[in-house]
Design a protein around this motif. Structure first.
Motif, PDB file in Angstrom:
ATOM      1  N   ILE A 368       0.870  -1.173   0.000  1.00 39.72           N
ATOM      2  CA  ILE A 368       0.000   0.000   0.000  1.00 39.72           C
ATOM      3  C   ILE A 368       0.900   1.213   0.000  1.00 39.72           C
ATOM      4  CG2 ILE A 368      -1.751   1.316   1.190  1.00 39.72           C
ATOM      5  CD1 ILE A 368      -2.885  -1.157   2.220  1.00 39.72           C
ATOM      6  N   LEU A 369       0.755   2.002  -1.023  1.00 37.98           N
ATOM      7  CA  LEU A 369       1.617   3.164  -1.136  1.00 37.98           C
ATOM      8  C   LEU A 369       0.864   4.347  -0.566  1.00 37.98           C
ATOM      9  CD1 LEU A 369       2.500   2.283  -4.800  1.00 37.98           C
ATOM     10  CD2 LEU A 369       3.824   1.707  -2.762  1.00 37.98           C
ATOM     11  N   LEU A 370       1.550   5.096   0.251  1.00 33.19           N
ATOM     12  CA  LEU A 370       0.903   6.238   0.885  1.00 33.19           C
ATOM     13  C   LEU A 370       1.276   7.519   0.176  1.00 33.19           C
ATOM     14  CD1 LEU A 370       1.741   4.965   4.339  1.00 33.19           C
ATOM     15  CD2 LEU A 370      -0.559   5.621   3.726  1.00 33.19           C
ATOM     16  N   PRO A 371       0.276   8.323  -0.130  1.00 37.20           N
ATOM     17  CA  PRO A 371       0.635   9.643  -0.642  1.00 37.20           C
ATOM     18  C   PRO A 371       1.350  10.325   0.537  1.00 37.20           C
ATOM     19  CG  PRO A 371      -1.757   9.343  -0.485  1.00 37.20           C
ATOM     20  CD  PRO A 371      -1.141   8.139   0.113  1.00 37.20           C
ATOM     21  N   THR A 372       2.509  10.849   0.334  1.00 33.08           N
ATOM     22  CA  THR A 372       3.270  11.387   1.476  1.00 33.08           C
ATOM     23  C   THR A 372       2.490  12.514   2.132  1.00 33.08           C
ATOM     24  OG1 THR A 372       4.474  12.528  -0.236  1.00 33.08           O
ATOM     25  CG2 THR A 372       5.665  10.805   0.973  1.00 33.08           C
ATOM     26  N   GLY A 373       2.901  12.868   3.297  1.00 32.90           N
ATOM     27  CA  GLY A 373       2.194  13.910   4.008  1.00 32.90           C
ATOM     28  C   GLY A 373       1.782  13.412   5.363  1.00 32.90           C
ATOM     29  N   LYS A 374       0.611  13.790   5.762  1.00 33.83           N
ATOM     30  CA  LYS A 374       0.170  13.577   7.123  1.00 33.83           C
ATOM     31  C   LYS A 374       0.389  12.170   7.670  1.00 33.83           C
ATOM     32  CE  LYS A 374      -3.318  15.072  10.141  1.00 33.83           C
ATOM     33  NZ  LYS A 374      -4.672  14.882  10.496  1.00 33.83           N
ATOM     34  N   MET A 375       0.165  11.197   6.813  1.00 31.52           N
ATOM     35  CA  MET A 375       0.173   9.850   7.355  1.00 31.52           C
ATOM     36  C   MET A 375       1.537   9.247   7.584  1.00 31.52           C
ATOM     37  SD  MET A 375      -3.050   8.045   5.676  1.00 31.52           S
ATOM     38  CE  MET A 375      -2.817   8.762   4.089  1.00 31.52           C
ATOM     39  N   SER A 376       2.567   9.791   6.960  1.00 34.10           N
ATOM     40  CA  SER A 376       3.874   9.218   7.230  1.00 34.10           C
ATOM     41  C   SER A 376       4.769  10.276   7.860  1.00 34.10           C
ATOM     42  CB  SER A 376       4.490   8.689   5.944  1.00 34.10           C
ATOM     43  OG  SER A 376       4.788   9.749   5.092  1.00 34.10           O
ATOM     44  N   THR A 377       5.367   9.920   8.943  1.00 33.90           N
ATOM     45  CA  THR A 377       6.265  10.889   9.563  1.00 33.90           C
ATOM     46  C   THR A 377       7.675  10.614   9.068  1.00 33.90           C
ATOM     47  OG1 THR A 377       6.702   9.501  11.442  1.00 33.90           O
ATOM     48  CG2 THR A 377       4.831  10.971  11.624  1.00 33.90           C
ATOM     49  N   ARG A 378       8.490  11.614   9.145  1.00 35.63           N
ATOM     50  CA  ARG A 378       9.831  11.527   8.567  1.00 35.63           C
ATOM     51  C   ARG A 378      10.651  10.363   9.116  1.00 35.63           C
ATOM     52  NH1 ARG A 378       9.926  12.466   4.093  1.00 35.63           N
ATOM     53  NH2 ARG A 378       8.752  14.286   3.483  1.00 35.63           N
ATOM     54  N   GLU A 379      10.737  10.347  10.403  1.00 31.39           N
ATOM     55  CA  GLU A 379      11.626   9.395  11.059  1.00 31.39           C
ATOM     56  C   GLU A 379      11.458   7.971  10.565  1.00 31.39           C
ATOM     57  OE1 GLU A 379      11.103  11.490  15.259  1.00 31.39           O
ATOM     58  OE2 GLU A 379      11.432   9.340  15.245  1.00 31.39           O
ATOM     59  N   GLY A 380      12.411   7.529   9.813  1.00 33.83           N
ATOM     60  CA  GLY A 380      12.398   6.142   9.368  1.00 33.83           C
ATOM     61  C   GLY A 380      11.132   5.814   8.605  1.00 33.83           C
ATOM     62  N   ASN A 381      10.462   6.812   8.104  1.00 30.10           N
ATOM     63  CA  ASN A 381       9.247   6.628   7.328  1.00 30.10           C
ATOM     64  C   ASN A 381       8.172   5.831   8.055  1.00 30.10           C
ATOM     65  OD1 ASN A 381       8.130   7.569   5.085  1.00 30.10           O
ATOM     66  ND2 ASN A 381       9.301   6.304   3.658  1.00 30.10           N
ATOM     67  N   ILE A 382       7.992   6.196   9.290  1.00 30.85           N
ATOM     68  CA  ILE A 382       7.038   5.453  10.116  1.00 30.85           C
ATOM     69  C   ILE A 382       5.608   5.852   9.769  1.00 30.85           C
ATOM     70  CG2 ILE A 382       6.237   5.091  12.459  1.00 30.85           C
ATOM     71  CD1 ILE A 382       9.132   5.889  13.303  1.00 30.85           C
ATOM     72  N   VAL A 383       4.787   4.869   9.565  1.00 33.75           N
ATOM     73  CA  VAL A 383       3.377   5.154   9.375  1.00 33.75           C
ATOM     74  C   VAL A 383       2.680   4.759  10.670  1.00 33.75           C
ATOM     75  CG1 VAL A 383       1.324   4.604   8.095  1.00 33.75           C
ATOM     76  CG2 VAL A 383       3.529   4.651   6.957  1.00 33.75           C
ATOM     77  N   LYS A 384       2.084   5.748  11.308  1.00 36.39           N
ATOM     78  CA  LYS A 384       1.445   5.425  12.575  1.00 36.39           C
ATOM     79  C   LYS A 384       0.047   4.888  12.303  1.00 36.39           C
ATOM     80  CE  LYS A 384       4.049   8.649  15.321  1.00 36.39           C
ATOM     81  NZ  LYS A 384       4.003   9.955  15.966  1.00 36.39           N
ATOM     82  N   LEU A 385      -0.026   3.592  12.404  1.00 38.85           N
ATOM     83  CA  LEU A 385      -1.277   2.953  12.030  1.00 38.85           C
ATOM     84  C   LEU A 385      -2.420   3.270  12.955  1.00 38.85           C
ATOM     85  CD1 LEU A 385      -0.589  -0.481  10.598  1.00 38.85           C
ATOM     86  CD2 LEU A 385      -1.801   1.443   9.665  1.00 38.85           C
ATOM     87  N   GLU A 386      -2.077   3.386  14.212  1.00 34.32           N
ATOM     88  CA  GLU A 386      -3.137   3.688  15.162  1.00 34.32           C
ATOM     89  C   GLU A 386      -3.755   5.041  14.791  1.00 34.32           C
ATOM     90  OE1 GLU A 386      -1.751   3.687  19.188  1.00 34.32           O
ATOM     91  OE2 GLU A 386      -3.719   4.395  19.829  1.00 34.32           O
ATOM     92  N   GLU A 387      -2.886   5.973  14.406  1.00 40.19           N
ATOM     93  CA  GLU A 387      -3.377   7.279  13.994  1.00 40.19           C
ATOM     94  C   GLU A 387      -4.242   7.170  12.740  1.00 40.19           C
ATOM     95  OE1 GLU A 387      -0.291  10.239  13.441  1.00 40.19           O
ATOM     96  OE2 GLU A 387       0.172  10.062  15.578  1.00 40.19           O
ATOM     97  N   LEU A 388      -3.786   6.349  11.833  1.00 41.99           N
ATOM     98  CA  LEU A 388      -4.535   6.177  10.588  1.00 41.99           C
ATOM     99  C   LEU A 388      -5.937   5.640  10.884  1.00 41.99           C
ATOM    100  CD1 LEU A 388      -3.248   4.794   7.288  1.00 41.99           C
ATOM    101  CD2 LEU A 388      -5.196   3.688   8.284  1.00 41.99           C
ATOM    102  N   LEU A 389      -6.025   4.644  11.748  1.00 42.56           N
ATOM    103  CA  LEU A 389      -7.327   4.062  12.060  1.00 42.56           C
ATOM    104  C   LEU A 389      -8.213   5.078  12.784  1.00 42.56           C
ATOM    105  CD1 LEU A 389      -6.201   0.463  13.091  1.00 42.56           C
ATOM    106  CD2 LEU A 389      -7.316   1.153  10.975  1.00 42.56           C
ATOM    107  N   ASN A 390      -7.593   5.812  13.697  1.00 38.58           N
ATOM    108  CA  ASN A 390      -8.381   6.818  14.405  1.00 38.58           C
ATOM    109  C   ASN A 390      -8.839   7.936  13.473  1.00 38.58           C
ATOM    110  OD1 ASN A 390      -8.620   5.752  17.019  1.00 38.58           O
ATOM    111  ND2 ASN A 390      -6.477   6.235  17.417  1.00 38.58           N
ATOM    112  N   GLU A 391      -7.996   8.246  12.537  1.00 35.66           N
ATOM    113  CA  GLU A 391      -8.365   9.256  11.534  1.00 35.66           C
ATOM    114  C   GLU A 391      -9.573   8.768  10.722  1.00 35.66           C
ATOM    115  OE1 GLU A 391      -6.275  12.111  10.484  1.00 35.66           O
ATOM    116  OE2 GLU A 391      -7.564  12.654   8.795  1.00 35.66           O
ATOM    117  N   ALA A 392      -9.565   7.491  10.392  1.00 38.33           N
ATOM    118  CA  ALA A 392     -10.681   6.923   9.636  1.00 38.33           C
ATOM    119  C   ALA A 392     -11.978   7.066  10.434  1.00 38.33           C
ATOM    120  CB  ALA A 392     -10.418   5.460   9.311  1.00 38.33           C
ATOM    121  N   ILE A 393     -11.883   6.799  11.732  1.00 37.78           N
ATOM    122  CA  ILE A 393     -13.068   6.908  12.586  1.00 37.78           C
ATOM    123  C   ILE A 393     -13.535   8.364  12.637  1.00 37.78           C
ATOM    124  CG2 ILE A 393     -13.923   6.640  14.947  1.00 37.78           C
ATOM    125  CD1 ILE A 393     -11.892   4.314  15.250  1.00 37.78           C
ATOM    126  N   GLN A 394     -12.568   9.259  12.795  1.00 29.71           N
ATOM    127  CA  GLN A 394     -12.868  10.690  12.860  1.00 29.71           C
ATOM    128  C   GLN A 394     -13.568  11.169  11.586  1.00 29.71           C
ATOM    129  OE1 GLN A 394     -12.719  12.334  15.546  1.00 29.71           O
ATOM    130  NE2 GLN A 394     -13.530  14.140  14.465  1.00 29.71           N
TER     131      GLN A 394
END
Ligand code: ARG
Length: 569
Positions: A368-394
């Protein structure tokens, strides 16, 4: 229910000397029902029988008796035999089956067979990334579907909780653990430590040696090392559990790589005896070039430590003995294709019964390729999944707020819709395809999305509310369900179990996801074209009952995919 394909195959078998079960696999379902409900192509037989397909079709037709019971009409079109089945029988059987207490489409097909599914399997002290999300979701769907078809299913979270990197992590923890807020934000803080210690190792040989020493200590069961390791492990698991709770993921076993620590010696011993284990640049490897695999499988590194592959070999042995598996599936991205090729090849040297080595199956999936920006933070290209799921709920909540602000239990519905959207979007594309993650695409209420399935289900529920009591199955007059739109739905419902079987044959949950979209669309057409609430009580009962049937199958199907259905939205 009548197996229409089989009935047709039996008829054809009268004319042709091929087993009916094999003939059944030749039968196709024409896209356009003008060409019948089922079609038998004669092309495949042409070569063998040395006759033209239309001639074969004619000859078969002559020998077939149309009894009107299952098949009503048979026509030849080119090299095809087109069968028109008895629609009333089909509709009657589907409605009766839906009316039974049992769970629709459930089967005992897999009884007595064991299927091990290795999925999710994130790495301790490292971020749970979007690839792990896919593994969790696809593996979870397969787990549910196998189970529903009667298999004894064992879900394993093969945690990455072992390996030389833990020597480094332990050293980093000992050196700077106090500087970091590990309890608060374990994965991110541990990742920082890991990056820092790796840097330090590059600068200073002594630190590198200390890391190696630490790993050795861990392997030997040194108290302090084991304690730190356990702490890191359990803090990481607590983090992962937040994601599992959101997704509703469950596992039967959490035996990760560390579990195989004491089970690798046996593997190495067996491999030594086969004479296939060779020394190469200080490491011990199995050369697989004869098997067409250019890179050898490393069993022991030059520093004497075992590898990811060695642990997978020990896991195969253990799973064969413990679960006596008929199939063992591994869900990871296609980046690990080579790894599993190597491991499965070496597994053949372990002296296991063929049943086991044949049952091993890597089920790779695309990224799954992420459009860069909010969902991926710089450090080691970490995608915070918990944030992603919570964002979906929001986001789901915002949509509900706009469309239906009066709705009760908004929070709960938003959770079902948001998470359902993410799960469905992960499952609706063919497994191997790379996907670009787009919010607008997955949260759409009209497009081919999870919320669309949920929304359609909710429509079937609100229809039921209008009539208060569900009509009785035996009172439904089938002749009211013979129109094109109703029949389309009935045929889809009829094929539900077959679709589930197809999912397990191809390890492809997207087949079920697409099926649910088709069913939801068929319902929309039915709803738009047919008046459901009407003066004609019998007609209304039949249509209400069909709507109820659609709801039942949509709900079951979505739940098998791992989604939850709201009753209102
Ligand atoms: N921990 C691995 C990773 O994150 C996946 C493990 C898959 N399962 C296995 N038995 N190798 O890439």
């Amino acid at each position: 229910m009548t197996d229409f394909k089989l009935e047709i195959a039996k008829q054809i078998a009268k004319a042709i000397n091929i087993d009916e079960l094999e003939l059944k696999t030749y039968i196709e379902e024409p896209k356009d029902t003008k060409n019948g409900d089922y079609a038998f192509p004669c092309f495949r037989l042409a070569k063998e029988l040395k006759k033209a397909p239309p001639q074969i079709a004619n000859e078969i037709k002559e020998k077939i008796e149309i009894d009107n019971k299952t098949v009503e009409k048979l026509e030849i079109a080119g090299g095809y035999l087109n069968f028109y089945i008895n629609k009333e029988l089909l509709a009657k059987e589907v409605i009766e089956e839906i009316g039974k207490e049992n769970e629709y489409g459930k089967s005992s097909l897999g009884n007595g067979k064991n299927v091990v599914i290795d999925y999710s399997s994130p790495n301790i002290a490292k971020p749970f990334h979007i690839g792990h999300l896919r593994s969790t979701v696809i593996g979870g769907a397969l787990y549910n579907i196998y189970k529903y078809l009667g298999y004894n299913t064992i879900g394993i979270n093969h945690l990455g909780d072992y390996g030389t990197q833990f020597g480094k992590l332990l050293e980093g923890y000992k050196l700077w653990g106090k500087e970091y807020n590990i309890e608060q934000d374990p994965i991110n803080e541990l990742t920082k430590i890991y990056i820092r210690i790796n840097e330090a190792c590059k600068q200073d040989e002594n630190i590198l040696n200390a890391c190696r020493e630490n790993f050795k200590k861990l392997e030997e069961g040194d108290k302090e090392s084991v304690e730190i390791w356990q702490k890191i492990r359990s803090l990481s698991l607590k983090e992962f559990q937040k994601i599992y709770d959101l997704l509703g993921s469950k596992f039967d076993s959490w035996n990760g790589e560390a579990f195989y620590q004491d089970k690798m010696a046996e593997i190495i011993e067996i491999l030594e005896k086969t004479g296939k284990l060779e020394k190469s640049q200080g490491a011990e490897i199995v050369d697989l070039s004869e098997k067409g695999i250019k890179t050898p499988c490393i069993i022991k590194k030059s520093n004497d430590s075992t590898t990811y592959a060695t642990r997978d070999l020990a896991a195969i042995m253990y799973r064969a003995r413990t679960y006596d598996f008929d199939k063992a599936l591994y869900l990871t991205s296609y980046e690990q294709v080579l790894h599993f090729k190597q491991v499965f090849e070496v597994a053949k040297l372990l002296g296991l019964e063929e049943k086991y080595t044949k049952g091993l199956e890597h089920v790779p999936f695309g990224m799954i390729l992420l459009p860069t920006g909010k969902m991926s933070t710089r450090e080691g290209n970490i995608v915070k999944l918990e944030e992603l799921l919570n964002e979906a709920i929001q986001r789901a909540k915002e949509i509900i707020e706009q469309k239906n602000p009066e709705l009760e239990n908004k929070e709960e519905v938003a959770k079902k819709v948001g998470i359902g959207a993410v799960i469905f979007s992960d499952l609706s594309a063919s497994r191997l395809k790379d996907e670009i993650f787009e919010w607008d695409k997955i949260l759409n209420f009209q497009g081919e999305t999870g919320p669309y399935i949920q929304y359609t289900y909710v429509r079937t529920r609100s229809l039921l509310e209008k009539v208060e009591t569900l009509p009785k199955t035996e009172e439904i007059k089938i002749e009211n369900l013979q129109d094109e739109y109703s029949m389309k739905i009935i045929k889809l419902i009829y094929s539900f179990e077959d679709k589930l079987k197809e999912v397990t044959q191809k390890e492809e949950p997207s087949i079920l996801a697409k099926y649910l979209i088709d069913l939801a669309k068929a319902f929309s057409s039915f709803y738009n074209e047919n008046k459901i609430i009407s003066e004609n009580k019998q007609m209304q009962d039949a249509r209400i009952y069909l709507s109820y049937s659609v709801g039942k199958v949509l709900k079951k199907g979505a739940e098998l995919l791992g989604m939850q259905m709201p009753e209102k939205m």
